[in-house]
Write an enzyme that holds these catalytic residues in place. Structure first.
Site, PDB file in Angstrom:
ATOM      1  N   LYS A 110     -39.194  20.484  40.627  1.00 27.95           N
ATOM      2  CA  LYS A 110     -39.606  19.097  40.854  1.00 27.95           C
ATOM      3  C   LYS A 110     -41.119  18.980  40.961  1.00 27.95           C
ATOM      4  O   LYS A 110     -41.684  17.952  40.582  1.00 27.95           O
ATOM      5  CB  LYS A 110     -38.916  18.526  42.098  1.00 27.95           C
ATOM      6  CG  LYS A 110     -37.429  18.286  41.862  1.00 27.95           C
ATOM      7  CD  LYS A 110     -36.907  17.024  42.505  1.00 27.95           C
ATOM      8  CE  LYS A 110     -35.496  16.732  42.042  1.00 27.95           C
ATOM      9  NZ  LYS A 110     -34.642  16.156  43.055  1.00 27.95           N
ATOM     10  N   LYS A 192     -29.176  21.826  32.741  1.00 28.37           N
ATOM     11  CA  LYS A 192     -28.140  21.169  33.558  1.00 28.37           C
ATOM     12  C   LYS A 192     -28.099  19.661  33.257  1.00 28.37           C
ATOM     13  O   LYS A 192     -29.147  19.047  33.080  1.00 28.37           O
ATOM     14  CB  LYS A 192     -28.522  21.402  35.029  1.00 28.37           C
ATOM     15  CG  LYS A 192     -27.599  20.821  36.045  1.00 28.37           C
ATOM     16  CD  LYS A 192     -28.184  20.965  37.433  1.00 28.37           C
ATOM     17  CE  LYS A 192     -29.292  19.977  37.683  1.00 28.37           C
ATOM     18  NZ  LYS A 192     -29.583  19.664  39.068  1.00 28.37           N
ATOM     19  N   LYS A 195     -29.347  13.599  36.555  1.00 29.15           N
ATOM     20  CA  LYS A 195     -29.675  12.183  36.568  1.00 29.15           C
ATOM     21  C   LYS A 195     -31.127  11.943  36.178  1.00 29.15           C
ATOM     22  O   LYS A 195     -31.484  10.871  35.729  1.00 29.15           O
ATOM     23  CB  LYS A 195     -29.400  11.600  37.964  1.00 29.15           C
ATOM     24  CG  LYS A 195     -27.899  11.476  38.234  1.00 29.15           C
ATOM     25  CD  LYS A 195     -27.584  10.720  39.495  1.00 29.15           C
ATOM     26  CE  LYS A 195     -27.741  11.578  40.725  1.00 29.15           C
ATOM     27  NZ  LYS A 195     -27.022  11.037  41.893  1.00 29.15           N
TER      28      LYS A 195
END
Ligand code: AMP
Ligand code: TRP
Length: 324
Positions: A110, A192, A195
């Site tokens: 992130k 993966k 969202k």
């Protein structure tokens, strides 16, 4: 057995989060004491739009109910409505080694993805997650594979606190599925389904024409045979996993059925299967979208029930730490 898990209100539920987490929650609510919550505080570690955030939280609640969570059988609440989560998180901050946080994969990813917003919350995220879990004396935490590392840290923190101050916390265990703990993106089977990359997601509530389009254009691998080989054929392996989960049949049986039939026929059958199996979720979500008062009432009842457990643990923690 007490079971707890959370989901961030950062977008619609996709077949990845359904398969890794929510499908487990649905089964566990039949057999254990289940607590599920919407992790709105965790979602704040990446940019959110204040004007629409509360709508997103309510939408996630409606989606959880549409996906099969039963408020008669489990507690559902919003994380930020129970102040003990942030309170415990601070106490746990004071015993968590910094090095444990900087090595977390999600933190590394992130901080790459949101280079302009590497806030301290991204780093301390797993401490809040440990607080979520430990506050409720949780036995088991059903999650997808991406959360395994955070669960390991929660165990380390629980043990450390118990050693330092005396036993307060149960040491929790992660519950991971053997098949379906990591569903990959349809447009890139090496990543993966997430969202934060909507292009690779198939949502639980997608309309039939969208489902067909996404499945038919899913990235596959060179060759022709329908064979489960995650290394050489990650695209087909991912679609076989999805097929197996929604058909409720072992992968080997599906390989046999489609072995020599070619990708197009296999994909067409998978699209038909998903259109059929996801229909009840689409219908239920549409119904719940018109019943906001009902959804809010479930969240209020959930908060009241969860709060009692949270307050009991916090009292014990404060006493053990010597706080007045
Ligand atoms: P999130 O939507 O990121 O809050 O994740 C909610 C739950 O779904 C967590 O337990 C995740 O581990 C799980 N999950 C999210 N994405 C996937 C995926 N692609 N495959 C399997 N599980 C997933
Ligand atoms: N971090 C989890 C995710 O992104 C969500 C979450 C927050 C969670 N607190 C939790 C999951 C506690 C399990 C237990 O998916």
């Amino acid at each position: 057995m007490r079971i707890l898990s959370g989901i961030q209100p950062t977008g619609s539920i996709h077949i990845g989060s359904y398969s890794g987490a929510i499908s487990q929650w649905k089964e566990l609510q039949q057999i254990g004491e289940c607590i599920f919550f919407i992790a709105d505080l965790h979602a704040l570690t990446v940019p959110q739009e204040p004007d629409t955030f509360s709508k997103q939280v309510l939408n996630t609640a409606a989606e959880l109910l549409a996906a099969g969570m039963d408020p008669e059988k489990c507690i559902i609440f919003i994380q930020s409505e129970i102040k003990e989560h942030t309170e415990l998180s601070w106490y746990l901050n004071t015993i968590t080694p910094l090095g444990e946080l900087t090595r977390m994969t999600q933190f590394k990813e992130k901080s790459q993805q949101f280079k302009n917003n590497i806030n301290a919350g991204l780093l301390t995220y797993p401490i809040l997650q440990a607080a979520d879990i430990l506050l409720y004396q949780t036995d088991s935490v059903p999650v997808g594979k991406d959360q395994k590392q955070h669960l390991e840290l929660a165990k380390i923190i629980a043990r450390k606190f118990n050693q330092k101050y005396g036993k307060v916390f149960k040491v929790p265990e992660a519950l991971l599925l053997e098949t379906g703990a990591k569903i990959m993106a349809l447009n890139n089977p090496k990543k993966k389904m997430s969202k934060s990359s909507p292009a690779g997601c198939l949502y639980l509530f997608d309309e039939p024409d969208i489902i067909r389009k996404k499945v038919m254009s899913a990235v596959t691998d060179p060759g022709k045979s329908i064979k489960y080989d995650p290394v050489k054929k990650p695209g087909i392996a991912n679609l076989l996993t999805v097929y197996s989960l929604f058909a409720g049949k072992p992968i080997s049986q599906i390989e046999k059925k489609f072995g020599k039939k070619g990708y197009a026929e296999f994909k067409k059958s998978l699209a038909d299967l998903l259109i059929l199996k996801l229909e009840p979720y689409r219908r239920k979500k549409k119904e719940l979208q018109t019943r906001e008062v009902y959804v809010r009432e479930i969240l209020t009842q959930g908060r009241k029930r969860a709060e009692i457990i949270a307050q009991t643990t916090i009292k014990d923690v404060r006493k053990k730490m010597g706080l007045i």
